[in-house]
Motif scaffolding. Structure first.
Motif, PDB file in Angstrom:
ATOM      1  N   THR A  14       0.832  -1.204   0.000  1.00  0.00           N
ATOM      2  CA  THR A  14       0.000   0.000   0.000  1.00  0.00           C
ATOM      3  C   THR A  14       0.862   1.248   0.000  1.00  0.00           C
ATOM      4  N   MET A  15       1.935   1.220   0.816  1.00  0.00           N
ATOM      5  CA  MET A  15       2.846   2.362   0.862  1.00  0.00           C
ATOM      6  C   MET A  15       3.485   2.593  -0.496  1.00  0.00           C
ATOM      7  N   SER A  16       3.856   1.499  -1.174  1.00  0.00           N
ATOM      8  CA  SER A  16       4.497   1.603  -2.480  1.00  0.00           C
ATOM      9  C   SER A  16       3.556   2.213  -3.495  1.00  0.00           C
ATOM     10  N   VAL A  17       2.272   1.791  -3.422  1.00  0.00           N
ATOM     11  CA  VAL A  17       1.282   2.308  -4.364  1.00  0.00           C
ATOM     12  C   VAL A  17       1.042   3.788  -4.124  1.00  0.00           C
ATOM     13  N   ASN A  18       0.989   4.171  -2.813  1.00  0.00           N
ATOM     14  CA  ASN A  18       0.665   5.550  -2.469  1.00  0.00           C
ATOM     15  C   ASN A  18       1.825   6.511  -2.697  1.00  0.00           C
ATOM     16  N   ALA A  19       3.058   5.997  -2.760  1.00  0.00           N
ATOM     17  CA  ALA A  19       4.210   6.870  -2.973  1.00  0.00           C
ATOM     18  C   ALA A  19       4.081   7.560  -4.327  1.00  0.00           C
ATOM     19  N   GLN A  20       4.169   8.871  -4.310  1.00  0.00           N
ATOM     20  CA  GLN A  20       4.038   9.638  -5.547  1.00  0.00           C
ATOM     21  C   GLN A  20       5.429  10.014  -6.059  1.00  0.00           C
ATOM     22  N   LYS A  21       5.814   9.368  -7.125  1.00  0.00           N
ATOM     23  CA  LYS A  21       7.142   9.541  -7.710  1.00  0.00           C
ATOM     24  C   LYS A  21       7.090  10.605  -8.795  1.00  0.00           C
ATOM     25  N   ILE A  22       8.083  11.488  -8.817  1.00  0.00           N
ATOM     26  CA  ILE A  22       8.142  12.492  -9.868  1.00  0.00           C
ATOM     27  C   ILE A  22       9.476  12.392 -10.604  1.00  0.00           C
ATOM     28  N   ARG A  23       9.485  12.941 -11.807  1.00  0.00           N
ATOM     29  CA  ARG A  23      10.729  13.081 -12.551  1.00  0.00           C
ATOM     30  C   ARG A  23      10.741  14.461 -13.189  1.00  0.00           C
ATOM     31  N   THR A  24      11.785  15.223 -12.931  1.00  0.00           N
ATOM     32  CA  THR A  24      11.898  16.558 -13.505  1.00  0.00           C
ATOM     33  C   THR A  24      12.635  16.463 -14.839  1.00  0.00           C
ATOM     34  N   ILE A  25      12.029  17.060 -15.884  1.00  0.00           N
ATOM     35  CA  ILE A  25      12.580  17.005 -17.236  1.00  0.00           C
ATOM     36  C   ILE A  25      12.579  18.394 -17.864  1.00  0.00           C
ATOM     37  N   ASP A  26      13.360  18.550 -18.943  1.00  0.00           N
ATOM     38  CA  ASP A  26      13.365  19.820 -19.668  1.00  0.00           C
ATOM     39  C   ASP A  26      12.402  19.746 -20.845  1.00  0.00           C
ATOM     40  N   LYS A  27      12.383  20.806 -21.658  1.00  0.00           N
ATOM     41  CA  LYS A  27      11.441  20.880 -22.776  1.00  0.00           C
ATOM     42  C   LYS A  27      11.652  19.776 -23.805  1.00  0.00           C
ATOM     43  N   ASP A  28      12.851  19.195 -23.848  1.00  0.00           N
ATOM     44  CA  ASP A  28      13.153  18.119 -24.798  1.00  0.00           C
ATOM     45  C   ASP A  28      12.922  16.734 -24.200  1.00  0.00           C
ATOM     46  N   GLY A  29      12.407  16.695 -22.965  1.00  0.00           N
ATOM     47  CA  GLY A  29      12.138  15.423 -22.324  1.00  0.00           C
ATOM     48  C   GLY A  29      13.342  14.809 -21.649  1.00  0.00           C
ATOM     49  N   GLN A  30      14.461  15.546 -21.579  1.00  0.00           N
ATOM     50  CA  GLN A  30      15.670  15.037 -20.927  1.00  0.00           C
ATOM     51  C   GLN A  30      15.612  15.314 -19.418  1.00  0.00           C
ATOM     52  N   PRO A  31      16.168  14.426 -18.593  1.00  0.00           N
ATOM     53  CA  PRO A  31      16.097  14.618 -17.137  1.00  0.00           C
ATOM     54  C   PRO A  31      16.848  15.858 -16.662  1.00  0.00           C
ATOM     55  N   VAL A  32      16.298  16.516 -15.668  1.00  0.00           N
ATOM     56  CA  VAL A  32      16.970  17.632 -14.998  1.00  0.00           C
ATOM     57  C   VAL A  32      17.342  17.148 -13.598  1.00  0.00           C
ATOM     58  N   PRO A  33      18.620  16.909 -13.339  1.00  0.00           N
ATOM     59  CA  PRO A  33      19.044  16.381 -12.036  1.00  0.00           C
ATOM     60  C   PRO A  33      19.063  17.452 -10.952  1.00  0.00           C
ATOM     61  N   PHE A  34      19.022  16.994  -9.710  1.00  0.00           N
ATOM     62  CA  PHE A  34      19.283  17.805  -8.514  1.00  0.00           C
ATOM     63  C   PHE A  34      18.380  19.038  -8.429  1.00  0.00           C
ATOM     64  N   VAL A  35      17.098  18.800  -8.584  1.00  0.00           N
ATOM     65  CA  VAL A  35      16.086  19.855  -8.441  1.00  0.00           C
ATOM     66  C   VAL A  35      15.548  19.810  -7.011  1.00  0.00           C
ATOM     67  N   SER A  36      15.494  20.963  -6.341  1.00  0.00           N
ATOM     68  CA  SER A  36      14.982  21.029  -4.968  1.00  0.00           C
ATOM     69  C   SER A  36      13.462  20.991  -4.971  1.00  0.00           C
ATOM     70  N   VAL A  37      12.905  20.152  -4.106  1.00  0.00           N
ATOM     71  CA  VAL A  37      11.452  20.003  -4.017  1.00  0.00           C
ATOM     72  C   VAL A  37      11.025  20.295  -2.581  1.00  0.00           C
ATOM     73  N   MET A  38      10.090  21.236  -2.417  1.00  0.00           N
ATOM     74  CA  MET A  38       9.630  21.651  -1.098  1.00  0.00           C
ATOM     75  C   MET A  38       8.111  21.691  -1.062  1.00  0.00           C
ATOM     76  N   THR A  39       7.557  21.751   0.149  1.00  0.00           N
ATOM     77  CA  THR A  39       6.136  22.019   0.299  1.00  0.00           C
ATOM     78  C   THR A  39       5.932  23.528   0.193  1.00  0.00           C
ATOM     79  N   THR A  40       4.688  23.952   0.099  1.00  0.00           N
ATOM     80  CA  THR A  40       4.419  25.391   0.000  1.00  0.00           C
ATOM     81  C   THR A  40       4.555  26.096   1.347  1.00  0.00           C
TER      82      THR A  40
END
Length: 360
Positions: A15-41
């Motif tokens: 259940t925990m695995s299903v509920n985990a919301q995974k994201i991937r940050t990418i650029d306009k060409d669909g390439q990965p953008v590494p080391f992006v800071s993610v925070m709550t509001t």
């Protein structure tokens, strides 16, 4: 009974695995953008994406605040789903510089350094401006830095100023050798071309970063923590390995990433004055006495804000015109006037509070 408990644990983990919301940050060409800071509001740090742009879980946050020095800050509503998040380029840069037969190259750099934690918010903030003067003939660099800082507590400001002040200032000095060249020339690193303008940096244990050419810019990003830990493992130094393991027991999920941008010519070459910006982010969870984790981030960003080929008299003039009293109002105006990327709104709000209440 044991079988029932085992099945219950498996079900809970699923259940925990299903509920985990995974994201991937990418650029306009669909390439990965590494080391992006993610925070709550509301200013809580969730984490930093890895070398391939992934963050395993946003920890139930409904809306996340995303920031990276080379991209525009973004608020993203999760809507209970995982997925890719496309970032828009910040387009930071300086106008083209025409090479002139002058004895000096002048480059002004501006840096900001911050320490932020879940408990204290913005605990320490430091701003500095450096006049970098490169002698074309001798190929030597002379620098002069002015700075101002704020801290949650006076003792913190005193300690950091005494122990780390000069070292922080030196980070704003013009790099005399392109970081990408240093990585390529290291025999322990393997550079693999993945496509037009994209190269993967690897060591014996796997991917540690990327070199990406976009137009007339070269972007270099690498996982400095992974690079250092791999070297330590290979060294076999039992004493140092034990020390690192002891540190890891207190500081979990450590990430230390570095990012550089240089301007390049048609041949992919750059000079010292083609340096544009740098960011180092140190992120970790500190184990508290009750076993809970408190997230901490230490960041430093450096921007080239002016550059020119000058003679002796022009050098005096440009240094004079670039002098500024480092009040908070002047700093904010300078950042807006030089198109310096904004801090995440939650960090900026915490910084505003610090500057109003702290001592100059």
């Amino acid at each position: 009974m044991k079988k029932f408990l085992f099945l219950a644990v498996v079900a809970m983990m699923a259940t925990m695995s299903v509920n985990a919301q995974k994201i991937r940050t990418i650029d306009k060409d669909g390439q990965p953008v590494p080391f992006v800071s993610v925070m709550t509001t509301d200013s809580k740090v969730i984490g930093v994406t890895d070398a391939d742009g992934y963050l395993a879980d946003v920890k139930g946050a409904d809306t996340i605040s995303i920031s990276h020095i080379a991209y525009k800050p973004k608020l993203y509503k999760m809507n209970g789903k995982s997925g890719n998040i496309t970032l828009e380029d910040a387009d930071f840069g300086l106008p083209e510089i025409v090479v002139k037969k002058k004895p000096y190259v002048y480059v002004q750099t501006y840096y900001r350094m911050y320490m932020y934690s879940d408990e204290y918010g913005m605990a320490y903030y430091r701003v500095g401006m450096t006049d970098n003067v490169y002698d074309v003939k001798t190929k030597k660099l002379k620098t002069s830095t002015t700075n101002v800082s704020k801290a949650k507590y006076a003792i913190l400001k005193t300690i950091l100023g005494a122990l780390g002040g000069s070292r922080i200032n030196r980070l704003s000095h013009l790099p005399m050798k392109n970081v990408g060249d240093r990585l390529k020339n290291n025999p322990k690193h393997k550079i693999t071309k993945e496509g037009p303008g994209r190269q993967r940096i690897s060591d014996s244990r796997g991917t540690i970063g990327y070199i990406i050419d976009e137009g007339n810019q070269r972007r270099i990003t690498f996982d400095a923590e992974k690079m250092a830990s791999h070297r330590l493992e290979e060294s076999g130094n039992a004493k140092k390995i034990a020390k690192a393991e002891k540190r890891a027991a207190k500081k979990k999920n450590m990430q230390y990433s570095s990012f550089f941008i240089y301007r390049i010519d048609e041949d992919g070459k750059s000079r010292p004055e083609d340096y544009l910006m740098m960011e180092n982010i140190d992120s970790y969870d500190e184990v508290q006495k009750d076993g809970s984790l408190e997230h901490n981030v230490i960041g430093i960003q450096v921007f080239a804000t002016d550059r020119a080929y000058v003679d002796k008299d022009e050098l005096k003039q440009i240094k004079k015109q670039n002098k500024m009293k480092l009040t908070y109002q002047n700093i904010r105006q300078f950042e807006r006037g030089h198109n310096i990327p904004a801090l995440p709104s939650s960090l900026q709000q915490s910084l505003n509070e610090l500057w109003k209440t702290g001592e100059e």
